[in-house]
Design a protein around this motif. Structure first.
Motif, PDB file in Angstrom:
ATOM      1  N   TRP A  56       0.855  -1.181   0.000  1.00  0.00           N
ATOM      2  CA  TRP A  56       0.000   0.000   0.000  1.00  0.00           C
ATOM      3  C   TRP A  56       0.893   1.233   0.000  1.00  0.00           C
ATOM      4  CZ3 TRP A  56      -5.363   0.135  -0.228  1.00  0.00           C
ATOM      5  CH2 TRP A  56      -6.004  -1.115  -0.143  1.00  0.00           C
ATOM      6  N   VAL A  57       0.600   2.183  -0.867  1.00  0.00           N
ATOM      7  CA  VAL A  57       1.488   3.313  -1.137  1.00  0.00           C
ATOM      8  C   VAL A  57       0.690   4.613  -1.088  1.00  0.00           C
ATOM      9  CG1 VAL A  57       3.049   4.356  -2.820  1.00  0.00           C
ATOM     10  CG2 VAL A  57       2.886   1.860  -2.653  1.00  0.00           C
ATOM     11  N   LYS A  58       1.231   5.596  -0.381  1.00  0.00           N
ATOM     12  CA  LYS A  58       0.661   6.946  -0.389  1.00  0.00           C
ATOM     13  C   LYS A  58       1.788   7.934  -0.630  1.00  0.00           C
ATOM     14  CE  LYS A  58      -2.227  10.145   2.255  1.00  0.00           C
ATOM     15  NZ  LYS A  58      -2.923  10.382   3.558  1.00  0.00           N
ATOM     16  N   ARG A  59       1.702   8.691  -1.698  1.00  0.00           N
ATOM     17  CA  ARG A  59       2.760   9.621  -2.080  1.00  0.00           C
ATOM     18  C   ARG A  59       2.620  10.946  -1.328  1.00  0.00           C
ATOM     19  NH1 ARG A  59       3.681  10.204  -8.307  1.00  0.00           N
ATOM     20  NH2 ARG A  59       5.812  10.529  -7.539  1.00  0.00           N
ATOM     21  N   SER A  60       3.758  11.579  -1.041  1.00  0.00           N
ATOM     22  CA  SER A  60       3.728  12.912  -0.444  1.00  0.00           C
ATOM     23  C   SER A  60       4.478  13.946  -1.285  1.00  0.00           C
ATOM     24  CB  SER A  60       4.328  12.880   0.969  1.00  0.00           C
ATOM     25  OG  SER A  60       5.697  12.521   0.936  1.00  0.00           O
ATOM     26  N   LYS A  61       5.126  13.493  -2.355  1.00  0.00           N
ATOM     27  CA  LYS A  61       5.878  14.397  -3.227  1.00  0.00           C
ATOM     28  C   LYS A  61       5.752  13.893  -4.649  1.00  0.00           C
ATOM     29  CE  LYS A  61      10.566  16.232  -3.946  1.00  0.00           C
ATOM     30  NZ  LYS A  61      11.971  16.179  -3.468  1.00  0.00           N
ATOM     31  N   LEU A  62       5.563  14.836  -5.581  1.00  0.00           N
ATOM     32  CA  LEU A  62       5.362  14.472  -6.975  1.00  0.00           C
ATOM     33  C   LEU A  62       6.533  14.943  -7.834  1.00  0.00           C
ATOM     34  CD1 LEU A  62       1.593  15.427  -7.383  1.00  0.00           C
ATOM     35  CD2 LEU A  62       2.564  13.209  -6.737  1.00  0.00           C
ATOM     36  N   ALA A  63       6.576  14.404  -9.042  1.00  0.00           N
ATOM     37  CA  ALA A  63       7.475  14.873 -10.110  1.00  0.00           C
ATOM     38  C   ALA A  63       8.935  14.493  -9.906  1.00  0.00           C
ATOM     39  CB  ALA A  63       7.355  16.383 -10.307  1.00  0.00           C
ATOM     40  N   GLY A  64       9.212  13.528  -9.050  1.00  0.00           N
ATOM     41  CA  GLY A  64      10.569  13.018  -8.919  1.00  0.00           C
ATOM     42  C   GLY A  64      10.590  11.527  -9.189  1.00  0.00           C
ATOM     43  N   THR A  65      11.769  10.987  -9.536  1.00  0.00           N
ATOM     44  CA  THR A  65      11.919   9.546  -9.675  1.00  0.00           C
ATOM     45  C   THR A  65      12.048   8.945  -8.289  1.00  0.00           C
ATOM     46  OG1 THR A  65      13.019   9.812 -11.800  1.00  0.00           O
ATOM     47  CG2 THR A  65      13.317   7.707 -10.672  1.00  0.00           C
ATOM     48  N   GLU A  66      11.110   8.077  -7.909  1.00  0.00           N
ATOM     49  CA  GLU A  66      11.039   7.584  -6.540  1.00  0.00           C
ATOM     50  C   GLU A  66      10.852   6.075  -6.532  1.00  0.00           C
ATOM     51  OE1 GLU A  66       8.123   9.788  -4.336  1.00  0.00           O
ATOM     52  OE2 GLU A  66       9.465  11.518  -4.232  1.00  0.00           O
ATOM     53  N   ASN A  67      11.797   5.385  -5.910  1.00  0.00           N
ATOM     54  CA  ASN A  67      11.795   3.927  -5.876  1.00  0.00           C
ATOM     55  C   ASN A  67      10.982   3.404  -4.699  1.00  0.00           C
ATOM     56  OD1 ASN A  67      13.953   2.646  -7.913  1.00  0.00           O
ATOM     57  ND2 ASN A  67      14.669   4.667  -7.258  1.00  0.00           N
ATOM     58  N   LEU A  68      10.044   2.529  -5.003  1.00  0.00           N
ATOM     59  CA  LEU A  68       9.326   1.804  -3.962  1.00  0.00           C
ATOM     60  C   LEU A  68      10.102   0.566  -3.532  1.00  0.00           C
ATOM     61  CD1 LEU A  68       5.762   1.928  -5.564  1.00  0.00           C
ATOM     62  CD2 LEU A  68       6.699   3.450  -3.806  1.00  0.00           C
ATOM     63  N   PHE A  69      10.753  -0.081  -4.503  1.00  0.00           N
ATOM     64  CA  PHE A  69      11.435  -1.346  -4.236  1.00  0.00           C
ATOM     65  C   PHE A  69      12.493  -1.542  -5.305  1.00  0.00           C
ATOM     66  CE2 PHE A  69      11.386  -6.118  -4.775  1.00  0.00           C
ATOM     67  CZ  PHE A  69      11.995  -6.410  -3.560  1.00  0.00           C
ATOM     68  N   SER A  70      13.667  -2.031  -4.916  1.00  0.00           N
ATOM     69  CA  SER A  70      14.721  -2.229  -5.912  1.00  0.00           C
ATOM     70  C   SER A  70      15.713  -3.275  -5.430  1.00  0.00           C
ATOM     71  CB  SER A  70      15.451  -0.909  -6.202  1.00  0.00           C
ATOM     72  OG  SER A  70      16.096  -0.420  -5.045  1.00  0.00           O
ATOM     73  N   VAL A  71      16.326  -3.930  -6.408  1.00  0.00           N
ATOM     74  CA  VAL A  71      17.345  -4.945  -6.155  1.00  0.00           C
ATOM     75  C   VAL A  71      18.466  -4.748  -7.167  1.00  0.00           C
ATOM     76  CG1 VAL A  71      17.861  -7.410  -6.030  1.00  0.00           C
ATOM     77  CG2 VAL A  71      15.598  -6.580  -5.368  1.00  0.00           C
ATOM     78  N   TYR A  72      19.694  -4.731  -6.667  1.00  0.00           N
ATOM     79  CA  TYR A  72      20.867  -4.504  -7.519  1.00  0.00           C
ATOM     80  C   TYR A  72      21.672  -5.785  -7.633  1.00  0.00           C
ATOM     81  CZ  TYR A  72      25.329  -2.560  -9.098  1.00  0.00           C
ATOM     82  OH  TYR A  72      26.478  -2.293  -9.797  1.00  0.00           O
ATOM     83  N   LEU A  73      22.131  -6.089  -8.862  1.00  0.00           N
ATOM     84  CA  LEU A  73      22.929  -7.288  -9.069  1.00  0.00           C
ATOM     85  C   LEU A  73      23.907  -7.054 -10.209  1.00  0.00           C
ATOM     86  CD1 LEU A  73      23.584 -10.277  -8.539  1.00  0.00           C
ATOM     87  CD2 LEU A  73      21.709 -10.892 -10.068  1.00  0.00           C
ATOM     88  N   GLY A  74      25.169  -6.812  -9.876  1.00  0.00           N
ATOM     89  CA  GLY A  74      26.265  -6.794 -10.845  1.00  0.00           C
ATOM     90  C   GLY A  74      26.078  -5.900 -12.046  1.00  0.00           C
ATOM     91  N   GLY A  75      25.686  -4.666 -11.845  1.00  0.00           N
ATOM     92  CA  GLY A  75      25.542  -3.723 -12.940  1.00  0.00           C
ATOM     93  C   GLY A  75      24.136  -3.599 -13.479  1.00  0.00           C
TER      94      GLY A  75
END
Length: 207
Positions: A56-75
């Motif tokens: 469940w997501v509620k935004r408080s700021k608009l117009a930016g790139t905003e990550n909810l979830f991310s995973v990084y793997l070797g580039g």
């Protein structure tokens, strides 16, 4: 596997389940200026072909790139995020799959329930990633690229999984707003009815 179970991050104030009597009690507020995020690095990889993310997501700021979830793997990395256009993107970079919505999400007073069901074992390419918002499958995309058959995504790898921030060392592109009742389900591609239902007024509610 639940990264954040409902007993720890129990969701959206104002999103009570009238049909079931279930009410999420708590949410976490994220502020990118505080470099606020949650992190988990699994000790071993899970099922990288089949998984579900729900929150469940509620935004408080608009117009930016905003990550909810991310995973990084070797580039490369996987993510679920709002772009500066206020559209929602679900992707692996360098774009082995990439769903970029036509719909915009600009209501800072609303809770959005977002579900991403990933199953690269499906024979039909459009069944391999499904995006739902408030119980309804999203079908209109500006960009619509699906993963190849049996693709291993970065999600469920034995690497850093972050909620509310990008998965690299930079704290740029962090989320501003509230997150609640966030789950990562290992090995199942679930429909949104696993997490919510429509009440008697046809309003999507948690269950």
């Amino acid at each position: 596997m639940s990264i954040i179970g409902s007993n720890i991050l129990a969701g959206a104030a104002g999103a009570s389940g009238a049909a079931t009597g279930y009410q999420i009690e708590r949410s976490l507020r994220f502020n990118s200026g505080d470099s606020a995020y949650l992190n988990r690095t699994p000790s071993s990889a899970g099922n990288r072909k089949t998984w579900t993310w729900s929150g469940w997501v509620k935004r408080s700021k608009l117009a930016g790139t905003e990550n909810l979830f991310s995973v990084y793997l070797g580039g490369g990395f996987s993510g679920i995020r709002f772009e500066s256009s206020n559209k929602l993107r679900v992707f692996d970079y360098p774009f082995t799959y990439n769903l970029f919505t036509t719909q915009v999400f600009r209501d800072t007073g609303a809770w959005y329930h977002i579900v991403v069901a990933f199953d690269s074992t499906q024979s039909t390419s459009s069944d391999r990633v499904k995006l739902y918002v408030n119980g309804v499958q999203v079908s209109n995309f500006d960009t619509e690229t699906y993963p190849s058959l049996n693709l291993d995504s970065y999600i469920n790898s034995a690497n850093s999984h972050r909620i509310g921030a990008t998965s690299t060392t930079s704290f740029a592109e962090g989320f501003n707003g509230y997150l609640a009742d966030v789950h990562l389900v290992d090995g199942q591609a679930l429909a949104p009815t696993g997490f919510g239902e429509f009440d008697d007024n046809n309003v999507w509610q948690p269950k």
